[in-house]
Design a protein around this motif. Structure first.
Motif, PDB file in Angstrom:
ATOM      1  N   UNK A  31       8.085   7.813   3.741  1.00 25.25           N
ATOM      2  CA  UNK A  31       6.464   7.626   4.556  1.00 25.25           C
ATOM      3  C   UNK A  31       6.546   7.122   5.821  1.00 25.25           C
ATOM      4  N   UNK A  32       7.508   6.410   5.802  1.00 25.70           N
ATOM      5  CA  UNK A  32       7.530   5.646   7.215  1.00 25.70           C
ATOM      6  C   UNK A  32       8.072   6.484   8.275  1.00 25.70           C
ATOM      7  N   UNK A  38      -0.748   6.682   7.546  1.00 24.12           N
ATOM      8  CA  UNK A  38      -0.981   5.464   7.001  1.00 24.12           C
ATOM      9  C   UNK A  38      -2.368   5.498   7.791  1.00 24.12           C
ATOM     10  N   UNK A  39      -3.465   4.290   6.945  1.00 24.05           N
ATOM     11  CA  UNK A  39      -4.874   4.246   7.715  1.00 24.05           C
ATOM     12  C   UNK A  39      -4.448   3.398   8.733  1.00 24.05           C
ATOM     13  N   UNK A  55       1.708  -0.312   3.085  1.00 26.34           N
ATOM     14  CA  UNK A  55       2.631   0.474   2.306  1.00 26.34           C
ATOM     15  C   UNK A  55       2.498   0.004   0.783  1.00 26.34           C
ATOM     16  N   UNK A  56       1.988  -1.143   0.576  1.00 24.38           N
ATOM     17  CA  UNK A  56       1.863  -1.780  -0.794  1.00 24.38           C
ATOM     18  C   UNK A  56       0.814  -0.664  -1.549  1.00 24.38           C
ATOM     19  N   UNK A  90       6.553  -2.639   9.373  1.00 20.87           N
ATOM     20  CA  UNK A  90       7.842  -2.094   9.111  1.00 20.87           C
ATOM     21  C   UNK A  90       7.846  -0.982   9.781  1.00 20.87           C
ATOM     22  N   UNK A  91       8.998  -0.516  10.492  1.00 21.02           N
ATOM     23  CA  UNK A  91       9.459   0.918  10.652  1.00 21.02           C
ATOM     24  C   UNK A  91      10.817   1.236  10.412  1.00 21.02           C
ATOM     25  N   UNK A  92      11.075   2.551  10.687  1.00 17.57           N
ATOM     26  CA  UNK A  92      12.418   2.927  10.442  1.00 17.57           C
ATOM     27  C   UNK A  92      13.260   2.717  11.671  1.00 17.57           C
TER      28      UNK A  92
END
Length: 108
Positions: A31-32, A38-39, A55-56, A90-92
């Motif tokens: 997803x990341x 994401x919103x 994420x949650x 957070x990011x990859x």
């Protein structure tokens, strides 16, 4: 030649495999890859990462479970975090993910 307990590359691979051994953590990492999915948030996700609350929500887990997932991914060096106010984003770590694929191909 380093012994099994002194081989940092093997230790790094093992941490990454541990992080990726959980299907939800794999999904989160996937997803990341597209933070724009994401919103919207006050700070651009492409620049600061995705807020833990998003994420949650997508994972459908509690805040503490999402935090544990992200801590495991961060310990493996697969994501990085940035605190903004009360929220953690957070990011990859794309170069680490690419190196992991190379290390895997060279090692296994």
């Amino acid at each position: 030649m380093p012994t099994a307990t002194e081989d940092p590359q093997s230790e790094e691979l093992a941490r990454a495999f541990k992080a990726l051994s959980n299907p939800m953590r794999v999904r989160i990492l996937h997803w990341l890859k597209d933070p724009g999915s994401f919103p919207p948030q006050s700070e651009p996700a492409e620049e600061v990462g995705v807020c833990l609350k998003h994420i949650q929500a997508r994972a459908g887990v509690s805040q503490s479970t999402a935090s544990q997932y992200m801590a495991t991914l961060q310990d493996a060096g697969l994501v990085t975090s940035q605190r903004i106010g009360a929220w953690t984003h957070y990011r990859r770590v794309e170069d680490r993910i690419a190196r992991l694929a190379e290390e895997l191909a060279a090692t296994v």
